[in-house]
Structures are given as C-alpha cells and as structure tokens.
Write a protein that holds these residues in place. Sequence first.
Motif, PDB file in Angstrom:
ATOM      1  N   ARG A 106      16.243  19.427  29.950  1.00 50.40           N
ATOM      2  CA  ARG A 106      16.100  19.845  28.558  1.00 50.40           C
ATOM      3  C   ARG A 106      17.207  20.790  28.127  1.00 50.40           C
ATOM      4  NH1 ARG A 106      10.403  22.520  28.418  1.00 50.40           N
ATOM      5  NH2 ARG A 106      11.071  22.903  26.271  1.00 50.40           N
ATOM      6  N   HIS A 107      17.670  21.611  29.079  1.00 44.84           N
ATOM      7  CA  HIS A 107      18.653  22.634  28.720  1.00 44.84           C
ATOM      8  C   HIS A 107      19.303  23.150  29.995  1.00 44.84           C
ATOM      9  CE1 HIS A 107      20.313  25.763  26.031  1.00 44.84           C
ATOM     10  NE2 HIS A 107      20.168  26.588  27.061  1.00 44.84           N
ATOM     11  N   VAL A 108      20.542  23.588  29.885  1.00 45.43           N
ATOM     12  CA  VAL A 108      21.229  24.252  30.998  1.00 45.43           C
ATOM     13  C   VAL A 108      21.759  25.586  30.498  1.00 45.43           C
ATOM     14  CG1 VAL A 108      23.085  24.157  32.697  1.00 45.43           C
ATOM     15  CG2 VAL A 108      21.880  22.056  32.053  1.00 45.43           C
ATOM     16  N   THR A 109      21.408  26.651  31.207  1.00 52.42           N
ATOM     17  CA  THR A 109      21.890  27.993  30.876  1.00 52.42           C
ATOM     18  C   THR A 109      22.816  28.467  31.988  1.00 52.42           C
ATOM     19  OG1 THR A 109      19.840  28.543  29.720  1.00 52.42           O
ATOM     20  CG2 THR A 109      21.227  30.385  30.415  1.00 52.42           C
ATOM     21  N   TYR A 110      23.982  28.972  31.614  1.00 51.09           N
ATOM     22  CA  TYR A 110      24.927  29.492  32.591  1.00 51.09           C
ATOM     23  C   TYR A 110      24.837  31.013  32.616  1.00 51.09           C
ATOM     24  CZ  TYR A 110      26.639  24.780  32.938  1.00 51.09           C
ATOM     25  OH  TYR A 110      26.706  23.426  33.156  1.00 51.09           O
ATOM     26  N   VAL A 111      24.771  31.541  33.833  1.00 50.10           N
ATOM     27  CA  VAL A 111      24.618  32.985  34.016  1.00 50.10           C
ATOM     28  C   VAL A 111      25.776  33.488  34.861  1.00 50.10           C
ATOM     29  CG1 VAL A 111      22.117  32.972  33.698  1.00 50.10           C
ATOM     30  CG2 VAL A 111      23.060  32.572  35.979  1.00 50.10           C
ATOM     31  N   GLY A 112      25.600  34.638  35.533  1.00 48.60           N
ATOM     32  CA  GLY A 112      26.677  35.236  36.314  1.00 48.60           C
ATOM     33  C   GLY A 112      26.879  34.575  37.662  1.00 48.60           C
ATOM     34  N   ARG A 113      27.715  35.182  38.476  1.00 51.02           N
ATOM     35  CA  ARG A 113      28.162  34.598  39.732  1.00 51.02           C
ATOM     36  C   ARG A 113      27.032  34.432  40.747  1.00 51.02           C
ATOM     37  NH1 ARG A 113      29.954  36.207  44.785  1.00 51.02           N
ATOM     38  NH2 ARG A 113      31.677  34.971  45.652  1.00 51.02           N
ATOM     39  N   ALA A 114      26.896  33.209  41.282  1.00 41.16           N
ATOM     40  CA  ALA A 114      26.006  32.897  42.393  1.00 41.16           C
ATOM     41  C   ALA A 114      24.560  33.324  42.165  1.00 41.16           C
ATOM     42  CB  ALA A 114      26.540  33.518  43.685  1.00 41.16           C
TER      43      ALA A 114
END
Length: 491
Positions: free
Chosen positions: A120-128
């Motif tokens: 449904r959705h992809v959220t990108y966050v910080g490293r690893a």
Amino acid sequence: MPRSFLTAALAATTFLSFGAAWAGQAPGAASDADIPVSHRDRVYAAEQFSNTVSVTDPANNRLLGVIRLGDPQPGNLSPLYRGQVLVHGMGFSPDHRTLAVVSIGTNSVSFIDTATNAVRHVTYVGRAPHEAFFTPDGSEVWVTVRGEDYVAVLDGHSFEEKTRIKVPAGPGMQIFSPDGKYGYVCSSFNPETVVVSVADHQIVGKVRQASPFCPDLAATPDGDQVWFTLKDVGKVQVFDARPPFGLLKTIDTGPITNHVNIVRNAKGSFAYVTVGGLNQVKVFRTDTFDQVATIPVGNLPHGLWPSGDGSRIYVGLENADAMAAIDTLTNRVIATTPIGQAPQAVVYVPNAVPEGDGRANLQPLGVAGDVAHLTLGPVGNTMAGKTAKDGTPPTNVSLFSQGLSQVLQASVTGLEPKTPYVLALSDHPDGKGKVEPLTAFMTNPAGSAIVNAVGPIRQIVQGNAKDERRYLVIALGTPDQPGAPVQVQSR
C-alpha cells in the motif's frame, strides 16, 4: 436447542473472536479473548536474502506463496534498482489488516495489505532500520533506526514520519505495554534499554543491559514483565514492566540467542527463546523463571510468534529456509514448512484474511527455495559434522542461491571468544593446503558469530573436478596472516 439458534450462537461467537483487536497472547493483553487457529490466519516471515515475505496458512501449515519485495543479486546491484534489499523486520496493525515490513539495506518500511498481499505504501527512514510496530491503538508506527540514534514515529494512517524519539545509539527493537502506556526500546550498540511514555514520547525509565547487543524484546500480556535477548553474550534478561522498571532476572541461554516471545496456555505463562548456536528453542516459566523445555528445531532459529490462542508458536529457521510449528502443550515440533531465504522476523496474524482465499499477488517460491547446506567441524575430529561432546552443534553453512552466485551464511560456534578468524578456502580436505581467505570475522563473547560471503561458492566447494575443488575452513588470524585451520568442511 433449535438448530437455527445454535447456528446463530456459533456465528456470534466467531464474530466476537474475530472482532477482538488482539488475542490474549503477545502483543495483546491477557484479558483479551483467544482466537482459535483457522484458515483465515496467516504466518508471515521476512526473508533477507530472497527479499521476500512468505505467507503460510497455519491451519494446514502450507506455504501459500511469497510477496516479492525485491530481487536477488545481481539484479539489486543496479543503480536503477527500485526494489527492497535485506527484508528483515516485521510488525502488524491492531486491526490485523496491515503488515509493516522493514528492509535494512534500503532503509524502508513497506506497508502491506494482509487481505490482498499488495504493498500500500513505502516509507523511507534513516540508516539501517531494524524493526517496526504499531502502537496498541494503531495511531502510530514506531521504527527503530538501528544505524542511528532515534526511533522514527510514523502516522499510523498516512505512514508518513511525524517525529523522532532520541534514544541511545543503535536502537534494536521496540514493543509496547499491552495498555499502550509505555514503549520499551532496547539497544544493539549500547548496554541500555529505555522506557518511553507513548503519550508524550519522553524517556521515563532506563534498564541496564548486561551487554550492548539486544536484537529483540517482548512484553507479557499481563503487563507485568518485559523480556529481552542479548545475542552477543547468550543471555536473556527480564525487568518489571512498570516503574521503577527494576531488573528481575538474568538467564544464561546459549550462543546466538536471537528472539523471545510469550505464550499463555492452560499450563501457565511461558517465554520461548530461540538459541541459534544450539539450534534450539528454550522455554521458561514467567513466574519462577525455571526452564521447562528444550526443543530441537533446526538450523539457526531466529524470529518466533504465538498463534492467536497460544496453542502453537511458529519459528523461522534462518539457515534451513523453513518455518517450524511447535505445539505449546507438548513442546514438540508438529510441522516444518519450506519458505524463503534466511527468515528473520516472524509474526502470526489472526484473521488476517476475513474473506476470500487471500492468495492475490502471491508468487511461487522459485529461486528463493534453492539452498545448499554444509557443516564444518573441528580439525582432526572424527565426529566432524555432528554435535560435539559439550553439546555444541557444528558450524552450519547455508549457500542461498542468487542465480550463478550464492550468499553464504555460516552460523559459527565452538571457537574462542573475542578472537579474530577468517572463513577461507583450502585445496585440501583436511585444511592443510593453501588457504585463500573469503572474509574475516571476530567471535562474540560466547565464541560464536554469523558470517557472510558472496560468490560462486557452491560450485567450488561441491564441484566434481578434483583440480578445482576447494574446501571451506575456518582459520585463526586475519586475511593478511591466516593461521592454521581450526574447523574444516565435513560434508
């Protein structure tokens, strides 16, 4: 009783069972109703080398297919690649309609509809990032960003990041108290777990860890305890889930202690702990902390999660590409199901598919099911490849197919603690020939390690041409100065 009345009563009971937000099992509250195992339930595993999520029907322990979030190597090396890499962590929403799947290599959280298996959705966050879980009211998703020093807090509906909670560097996982008051965040880089108030995101308590490397924790459904694992020293610790959050118990569990989860059944409340270096699940009472069972399950058990009624617990076998189902009353494995490569986190979601067959958007296992297994044992040991006299299993090696090449993963045990070694190739079966290093590693305080390498290794170590055949070995030292082999390939 008239048949129509009985039918209506049964329907009402089923509705009430399926309508419960959580079962009386972790991560829910003890007061919640249990939900019996059915074909509407699903067991999901996050598989980091095939970049898939496997979907299993627990009613018959049958793999239905995989949700493919990314490609194997070398496809995922392209600068134009858009899929996910190192699918690893997993959580689910209180209404059981959404999975949150963390991919370490692409710094992402994929939100998947459980009924349709569609992203449904992809959220990108910080490293690893490492793990993600919804708050009990579903309003937020907390993501531990292990490569940095914060928990990313996402809106539970839009899935967009709305704030961050500053914590000690390397947050490993978070889980919540059943009443939704506290979030417990352990660390993989610092010897400290913090307790965070969910209402205002403020740290309200701290618990000292016996070592810096905590990958996983679980809260008991009665709201009394939090259990967390220490992978580097092979221990589990338990603390009071309420202020002042005092430490209650430290338990020696064994090398490569991975995950812990809680089961409530007719016999009481129990903590199940995966011990990868021993290929076992150990079971402890939560009232007395006594160990009551040791369950052999297969190579490198990792994530685990109970069914909605606590009658079973499902365990991902990282170096066996399989899922083991354990009957919690007998503490015996009742089924082992092939799944994708190197399963990490596992979740059991009751009533994940309220209608239909739930097979939309699933794909066959394909290359994700292709793996070769080897073992390494002590040099000169005629029992190489079998359990040692001290009970330590041999080093298990899996070669996960990526086409012409493989990802090698070794669950190394039986070495000296905190010592440098190399995984290498030798041109002699006994390891006495020329040694060609593949990768270097340092053992943890328990004398164990998880070691990875990439290449056409299967063709080399299982080849038929004698002049080209090589044998896996582990040698003391560094790639520049490898010493004598201490473990050699036994089969």
